[in-house]
Design a protein around this motif. Structure first.
Motif, short mmCIF file in Angstrom:
data_model
loop_
_atom_site.label_atom_id
_atom_site.label_comp_id
_atom_site.label_asym_id
_atom_site.label_seq_id
_atom_site.Cartn_x
_atom_site.Cartn_y
_atom_site.Cartn_z
N UNK A 18 0.83 -1.21 0.00
CA UNK A 18 0.00 0.00 0.00
C UNK A 18 0.86 1.26 0.00
N UNK A 19 2.04 1.18 0.64
CA UNK A 19 2.95 2.34 0.70
C UNK A 19 3.69 2.54 -0.61
N UNK A 20 4.14 1.45 -1.24
CA UNK A 20 4.97 1.56 -2.45
C UNK A 20 4.41 0.66 -3.54
N UNK A 21 3.19 0.89 -4.02
CA UNK A 21 2.56 -0.04 -4.96
C UNK A 21 3.29 -0.18 -6.28
N UNK A 22 3.95 0.88 -6.74
CA UNK A 22 4.58 0.85 -8.06
C UNK A 22 6.06 0.48 -8.03
N UNK A 23 6.61 0.33 -6.84
CA UNK A 23 8.02 -0.07 -6.73
C UNK A 23 8.17 -1.52 -7.17
N UNK A 24 9.33 -1.86 -7.74
CA UNK A 24 9.58 -3.23 -8.18
C UNK A 24 9.85 -4.11 -6.97
N UNK A 25 9.13 -5.20 -6.86
CA UNK A 25 9.29 -6.14 -5.75
C UNK A 25 10.13 -7.35 -6.15
N UNK A 26 9.87 -7.90 -7.36
CA UNK A 26 10.52 -9.14 -7.79
C UNK A 26 11.03 -9.00 -9.21
#
Length: 585
Positions: free
Chosen positions: A15-23
Motif C-alpha cells: 500500500x505504501x509503495x505499490x509501483x516499486x519493483x518487488x521481484x
C-alpha cells in the motif's frame, strides 16, 4: 513488530509503495501491487478449495516470480507453506507429503512435466485458468503471530526427514532486526533453494522492508552467473554458505564486486577467504551469521574485520530478541571463555518439529533463566563466549555434521544403506578430502556377498538429496567399537579418494586438459574421460570450482548446470565443441 503476520506486513508495504519493483526474474518484473494482486487471486483459489488456517500447502516449483507469488498466496490463505526441493528424490517428497496428510500441491508447468508426488489436488500456478478468474481482493484470513508460516525439512536423527515448524512471529522478528537498517539488503539476490531456511532472509527481509528480490535460476551459483547478476541488477546483499564463499574467494573473489554486504555461515568460515574477498572488493562488508532452521535462520551476527593469518572467525553476537546461554552438562552457565554447549532462547524459536512432540520436547527445553513458559533450543554446538558476548565455535556435541552448509544426520544415510544387497553393517562419517572439501564417507561391512558399489550409489541417489550421498564407499571387515560398544568413528580408516575403475585415457589435447582439471578439483591422481564427476564425489561447490577453472583455461563461459548436464570429460568435451575450437588448450 506491529503486524500479526507476514502477509499483513507485506500488504501494508504494498500500500505504501505499490509501483516499486518487488521481484525480478529474467525479463519478468513484478511491482508490489502486481505481486499483491496475483497472490490474492491464488489465495482466493486456495480458499475455494477448502484451505484454511494452519493447513499445509506443498510447493514444488522452479526459482521464478511465480514461486514468490505462490508462497505469499499460501500465507494470505491463512495456511503455511511446505516447500519441496526439486533435487529431492520423489520417494522423499512423498514421505514428506504423506506425513503432512496429503496437502494441496502447487507446481509450475516445468515441474509438472516431471515426476511429482501424489497430492489431493495439484495446481500448476503458471497456467491455472481458474486462478486468473479469482478476485484480487485480499481474503483477509485470520492469522496470529504464533501461527505456522512454513515447515522446512532437515536431516533427522530418526532416520527420516524432520520438519521444523516456524511461526510468523519468528520471521517478523528476523526482518525487524537492526542489522538490516543499513540499507545494504534492499536488493537481494535469491540463490538458495527455497526449501532451505536461507530463503527466509532472501525473500522476506527485502520484501517486508520495501526492497527488491532478484531471483537467480535454480542451480546457477557459479562465479560467472553471480558476476553477471550482481552487475546487471545492482545487487547490494546476498548470502553464501561458508563452503561456497570459500570456493568463490579462492577461484574468483572479484565476482562479488559491487555487493555492499555478503552474509556467510552455516559452517566454519575461512579467514583466508574473508581476506581474499575484502582485498578484491574494497568497501564490501563480510558478515558472519550463525543459526539453524529451528531459530528462524539467524541467531548471531557480526561484521568481520580483516582477520589476521592463523586467526578464526567468530559466530557473532546475539541478534535482537535472542538470548544466548553457554551451559555445562547440568544446564548451568560456564565462566566467560570456558567451553560449554550453546542454548538459544527468545522470540526467534521455532514452534517445534512438525508432528513430533517427542523430539520437540527433547530439543526445545524449559528456559530456567527467563521465567515460566519460556523455552530454549539445544543447538548441539560446543562454543565459548567472551565477556562482551562474542561467541566462538569449538566443535559439535553429536555426530551431526554440516555438508555444504546443510545439516546431515549420518544415521539417516545409514538407514538408507542398511538392508541393501551385500550390506550387513554401515557407518557414515564426514571426512576432509585433499581438496579441503568436507565429504561423507560410508564404511560398509558386507554380509559375505559381493558388494555392487554402483548399485549402492544409485540407490542412495534415488533416496537422498545429492549433498547426503556419500562421496566414497569403503569396505571394512568390521566396524571398530568403543569400550561401551558404540561405533568408534575416529578409528575408521581414511578413505582412498583416488580409487578409479575402468580408466579411459584422454585422446586429445583438450580432453587431457579437462582430465587434469577434473583431477585437480576432485583432489585425485587420475581421471579418465568416462569417469563421472558425480561418481567421483563431485557436488555443487566443487562444480563451481571446476566450471570456473575450465572457463579460465578455455576462455569460454561454463556454468554449474553445464557440469551436471555433462558430468564426464567425454560429454563435456562434446558440449564444448560448439563453443571453443577443439585444438584450444
Amino acid at each position: 513488530m506491529g503486524f500479526p503476520s507476514i502477509q499483513s506486513r507485506f500488504a501494508a508495504q504494498a500500500a505504501r509503495t505499490p509501483d516499486a519493483t518487488a521481484v525480478v526474474c529474467g525479463d519478468v518484473l513484478l511491482s508490489y501491487r502486481e505481486l499483491n494482486d496475483r497472490a490474492n487471486q491464488l489465495a482466493n483459489r486456495l480458499r475455494s478449495l477448502g484451505v484454511r488456517s494452519e493447513n499445509p500447502v506443498a510447493v514444488l516449483m522452479e526459482h521464478s516470480a511465480d514461486l514468490v507469488v505462490a508462497l505469499l498466496a499460501i500465507l494470505k490463505a491463512g495456511a503455511f507453506y511446505l516447500p519441496l526441493h526439486s533435487a529431492y528424490p520423489r520417494d522423499r517428497m512423498q514421505r514428506i507429503m504423506d506425513h503432512a496428510g496429503g496437502p494441496i500441491l502447487l507446481v509450475d508447468s516445468a515441474m509438472q512435466r516431471g515426476e511429482t508426488p501424489t497430492a489431493r489436488v495439484t495446481i500448476a500456478v503458471d497456467v491455472d485458468q481458474a486462478t486468473a478468474g479469482m478476485p484480487r481482493t485480499d481474503p483477509a484470513s485470520p492469522t496470529t503471530s504464533g501461527d505456522t508460516a512454513y515447515v522446512m525439512h532437515t536431516s533427522g536423527s530418526t532416520g527420516e526427514p524432520l520438519g521444523v515448524a516456524v511461526p510468523h512471529r519468528a520471521v517478523l522478528e528476523l526482518v525487524a532486526d537492526p542489522c538490516w537498517d543499513s540499507g545494504r539488503h534492499l536488493r537481494v539476490l535469491a540463490v538458495a533453494p527455497y526449501a532451505y531456511s536461507v530463503s527466509t532472509y532472501e525473500l522476506w527481509v527485502p520484501l517486508l522492508r520495501g526492497g527488491q528480490v532478484v531471483i537467480a535460476p535454480s542451480r546457477e551459483v557459479d562465479a560467472r552467473s553471480l558476476r553477471h547478476r550482481i552487475s546487471e541488477h545492482g545487487i547490494t546483499g546476498l548470502h553464501l554458505t561458508a563452503g561456497l564463499f570459500r570456493v568463490l574467494a579462492e577461484e574468483s573473489p572479484e565476482c562479488l564486486t559491487g555487493v555492499q554486504e555478503v552474509l556467510t555461515g552455516g559452517d566454519v568460515i575461512s579467514a583466508a577467504a574473508v581476506r581474499r574477498v575484502l582485498d578484491a572488493c574494497p568497501g564490501i562488508v563480510v558478515r558472519s551469521m550463525y543459526g539453524a532452521t529451528e531459530l528462524s535462520l539467524f541467531a548471531t551476527s557480526v561484521p568481520i574485520p580483516r582477520p589476521e593469518p592463523g586467526s578464526g572467525v567468530p559466530l557473532g553476537r546475539a541478534m535482537a530478541g535472542v538470548r544466548l546461554y553457554v551451559l555445562d552438562g547440568n544446564h548451568q552457565p560456564v565462566p566467560d571463555g570456558a567451553v560449554g554447549e550453546l542454548y538459544v532462547g527468545g522470540s526467534r524459536l521455532a514452534i517445534g518439529y512438525y508432528g513430533r512432540p517427542d523430539l520437540t520436547a527433547e530439543r526445545f527445553v524449559d528456559d530456567p533463566f527467563a521465567g515460566v513458559g519460556n523455552r530454549m533450543y539445544r543447538t548441539g554446538d560446543l562454543v565459548r563466549m567472551t565477556g562482551d558476548g562474542l561467541v566462538e565455535f569449538v566443535s559439535r556435541v553429536t555426530d551431526q555434521v554440516k555438508i555444504r552448509g546443510f545439516r546431515v544426520e549420518p544415521v539417516e544415510v545409514e538407514n538408507v544403506l542398511a538392508g541393501q544387497p551385500g550390506v550387513a553393517h554401515t557407518a557414515v562419517v564426514a571426512r576432509v578430502a585433499p581438496s579441503g572439501e568436507k565429504r561423507l564417507v560410508a564404511y560398509v561391512v558386507t554380509d559375505g556377498a559381493p558388494l555392487d558399489l554402483a548399485a549402492l550409489r544409485a540407490h542412495t541417489r534415488a533416496e537422498l538429496p545429492d549433498y547426503m550421498v556419500p562421496a566414497a564407499f569403503v569396505e571394512v571387515d568390521a566396524l571398530p567399537l568403543t569400550a561401551n560398544g558404540k561405533v568408534d568413528r575416529r578409528a575408521l580408516p581414511e578413505p582412498d579418494f583416488d580409487e578409479i575403475a575402468g580408466y579411459q585415457p584422454p585422446a586429445t589435447e583438450r580432453q587431457e586438459l579437462l582430465c587434469a582439471l577434473f583431477a585437480e578439483v576432485l583432489a585425485t591422481d587420475q581421471v579418465g574421460i568416462d569417469d563421472s564427476f558425480l561418481d567421483l564425489g563431485g557436488q555443487s561447490m566443487l562444480a563451481v570450482r571446476l566450471a570456473t577453472r575450465i572457463g579460465k583455461a578455455l576462455g569460454v563461459e561454463v556454468g554449474v548446470s553445464d557440469v551436471f548436464n555433462a558430468p564426464t570429460v567425454r560429454e563435456l568435451d562434446i558440449w564444448l565443441n560448439s563453443r571453443v575450437p577443439a585444438a584450444t588448450t
